[in-house]
Structure formats: structure tokens, C-alpha cells
Design a protein around this motif. Structure first.
Motif, PDB file in Angstrom:
ATOM      1  N   GLU A 127     -16.484  47.641 -65.838  1.00 13.84           N
ATOM      2  CA  GLU A 127     -16.084  47.934 -67.218  1.00 13.84           C
ATOM      3  C   GLU A 127     -17.043  48.910 -67.888  1.00 13.84           C
ATOM      4  O   GLU A 127     -16.624  49.782 -68.652  1.00 13.84           O
ATOM      5  CB  GLU A 127     -15.995  46.636 -68.021  1.00 13.84           C
ATOM      6  CG  GLU A 127     -15.384  46.816 -69.400  1.00 13.84           C
ATOM      7  CD  GLU A 127     -15.122  45.498 -70.099  1.00 13.84           C
ATOM      8  OE1 GLU A 127     -14.665  45.529 -71.257  1.00 13.84           O
ATOM      9  OE2 GLU A 127     -15.374  44.439 -69.494  1.00 13.84           O
ATOM     10  N   ARG A 150      -9.942  50.887 -70.473  1.00  5.88           N
ATOM     11  CA  ARG A 150     -10.319  49.576 -70.992  1.00  5.88           C
ATOM     12  C   ARG A 150      -9.166  48.955 -71.772  1.00  5.88           C
ATOM     13  O   ARG A 150      -8.361  49.660 -72.377  1.00  5.88           O
ATOM     14  CB  ARG A 150     -11.533  49.686 -71.915  1.00  5.88           C
ATOM     15  CG  ARG A 150     -12.851  49.935 -71.205  1.00  5.88           C
ATOM     16  CD  ARG A 150     -14.006  49.722 -72.173  1.00  5.88           C
ATOM     17  NE  ARG A 150     -15.293  49.912 -71.522  1.00  5.88           N
ATOM     18  CZ  ARG A 150     -16.453  49.573 -72.076  1.00  5.88           C
ATOM     19  NH1 ARG A 150     -16.474  49.036 -73.292  1.00  5.88           N
ATOM     20  NH2 ARG A 150     -17.585  49.768 -71.433  1.00  5.88           N
ATOM     21  N   LEU A 157     -10.184  45.600 -67.835  1.00  8.29           N
ATOM     22  CA  LEU A 157      -9.650  46.922 -67.528  1.00  8.29           C
ATOM     23  C   LEU A 157      -8.144  46.850 -67.308  1.00  8.29           C
ATOM     24  O   LEU A 157      -7.586  45.782 -67.044  1.00  8.29           O
ATOM     25  CB  LEU A 157     -10.322  47.486 -66.272  1.00  8.29           C
ATOM     26  CG  LEU A 157     -11.832  47.751 -66.342  1.00  8.29           C
ATOM     27  CD1 LEU A 157     -12.356  48.166 -64.971  1.00  8.29           C
ATOM     28  CD2 LEU A 157     -12.162  48.808 -67.386  1.00  8.29           C
TER      29      LEU A 157
END
Length: 204
Positions: A127, A150, A157
Motif C-alpha cells: 500500500e 488505493r 488496494l
């Protein structure tokens, strides 16, 4: 009483001292047994068991196709996703059909390996590697392009429209993210859909 001849020669005495010291160190080096890192081994074994529990049978099968000593990021379908989207169920007698296998064969391994080729990239993707307003592109092992961004609300994600359920599992150098769905190309998705009998589909 006369001293031994070698004591009168400081160079010879120094050479003798160095030789004896070197032999002593060499002997102790051969006699010393290597230590076994039991604690580290048990910890790694525990991690592998935990990872297997998280992934389920088909996810474990998918990860075992990859070498642990190389960097990969795998977007592995959850156990529910394998069943719902691919028709792969435990203890089922119905073979999973795809265009790669004969109609009479059980091609579970082939289906899982195809998903692996679509959903694994030879890079580290976490992430923190994706910016807040960024859409990153990665090429999977099969050359399939993954668009990753994101989640808008909350952590995690989204990969080609499929959201992560759990992130950051590891096996060796492999990073594993569990997905609420299957990352695959449209042709393979259509092939899977056409080979799944309507009366065996999961209820929505």
C-alpha cells in the motif's frame, strides 16, 4: 645449564609460537559444531502454517508455484472467490473446464496456474508503494497489465477493480494480498463462465 638453541633465536621462537597458535585455532574450528537455529526454523514453520490457513487449499497451491527466494507480489483470490468466481470447490466431483484442457479432465491445477500468471507481478507492491491519487501499472507474469490504486475509503488496494480483503502476508520474499475476487483477463473470465453450469453457480 644451557638454554635450548631455539630459545636463543627470537625469530625462530616467534615463528614457532605463530605456528602453534594457528594449529590450535584450526583444530578448534574443525571441532566446533555448527549451531542449529531451531527458534528461527520453528518461527518460519509457524508462519507457513498461518499463511496456509489464511489462503486455503487453492491459494496455497497458487503460492507454491512460485520460488520463495525471489521477489513477487501475489494477488490471491480468497477461498470464497475461488468457489464463487471460478467454481473451484473442495470435495467436488465436477471437473473445472477451461479452453486449455480436454473436456473430460480435471484441470484444477491448470486453472489455478493461469490465475497465478494473471495475478502475480515480479515486484514488491504494498500500500505504501501506491500514492493516494495514483494509479500504478504493473505487468504480470503473463504480460497482463494490472492497474492498481488505493481504496477511496479505508486501507487497502484495488487491482483491476478487485479489492483486497487482507494484505501483507508473506512467504519467503513473496508478498501475498488476499482479494475479494479474481484478477484475470476478460477472455479467461468468459471461458470460466461458459464452462460453469448454471445450476451449480453460487447464489448471489
Amino acid at each position: 645449564m644451557k638454554k635450548p638453541h631455539f630459545l636463543k633465536n627470537p625469530v625462530f621462537f616467534l615463528f614457532l609460537l605463530i605456528t602453534v597458535s594457528s594449529l590450535t585455532i584450526l583444530i578448534f574450528s574443525f571441532l566446533k559444531l555448527p549451531e542449529t537455529p531451531l527458534a528461527a526454523g520453528n518461527h518460519l514453520r509457524k508462519l507457513r502454517y498461518e499463511l496456509t490457513d489464511e489462503l486455503g487449499l487453492f491459494g496455497k497451491m497458487m503460492i507454491e508455484m512460485l520460488p520463495e527466494d525471489l521477489v513477487f507480489t501475489a494477488f490471491v483470490p480468497s477461498e470464497k472467490s475461488f468457489s464463487r468466481d471460478l467454481g473451484l470447490k473442495l470435495n467436488t466431483s465436477r471437473p473445472i473446464k477451461s479452453h486449455e484442457e480436454d473436456d473430460d479432465g480435471d484441470n484444477t491445477y491448470a486453472v489455478v496456474s493461469r490465475i497465478m500468471s494473471f495475478a502475480v507481478v515480479p515486484y514488491k507492491v504494498e500500500e505504501v508503494d501506491i500514492g493516494n491519487d495514483e494509479t500504478a501499472s504493473y505487468e504480470s507474469l503473463s504480460g497482463f497489465t494490472l492497474q492498481i490504486w488505493r481504496k477511496r475509503n479505508g486501507g487497502g488496494l484495488v487491482v483491476n477493480g478487485v479489492e483486497t480483503e487482507k494484505m501483507g502476508l508473506k512467504r519467503g520474499k513473496i508478498i501475498v494480498h488476499i482479494m475479494n475476487g479474481v484478477v484475470m483477463d476478460s477472455d479467461f473470465a468468459q471461458s470460466i463462465a461458459s464452462s460453469t453450469p448454471k445450476d451449480e453457480d453460487d447464489d448471489p
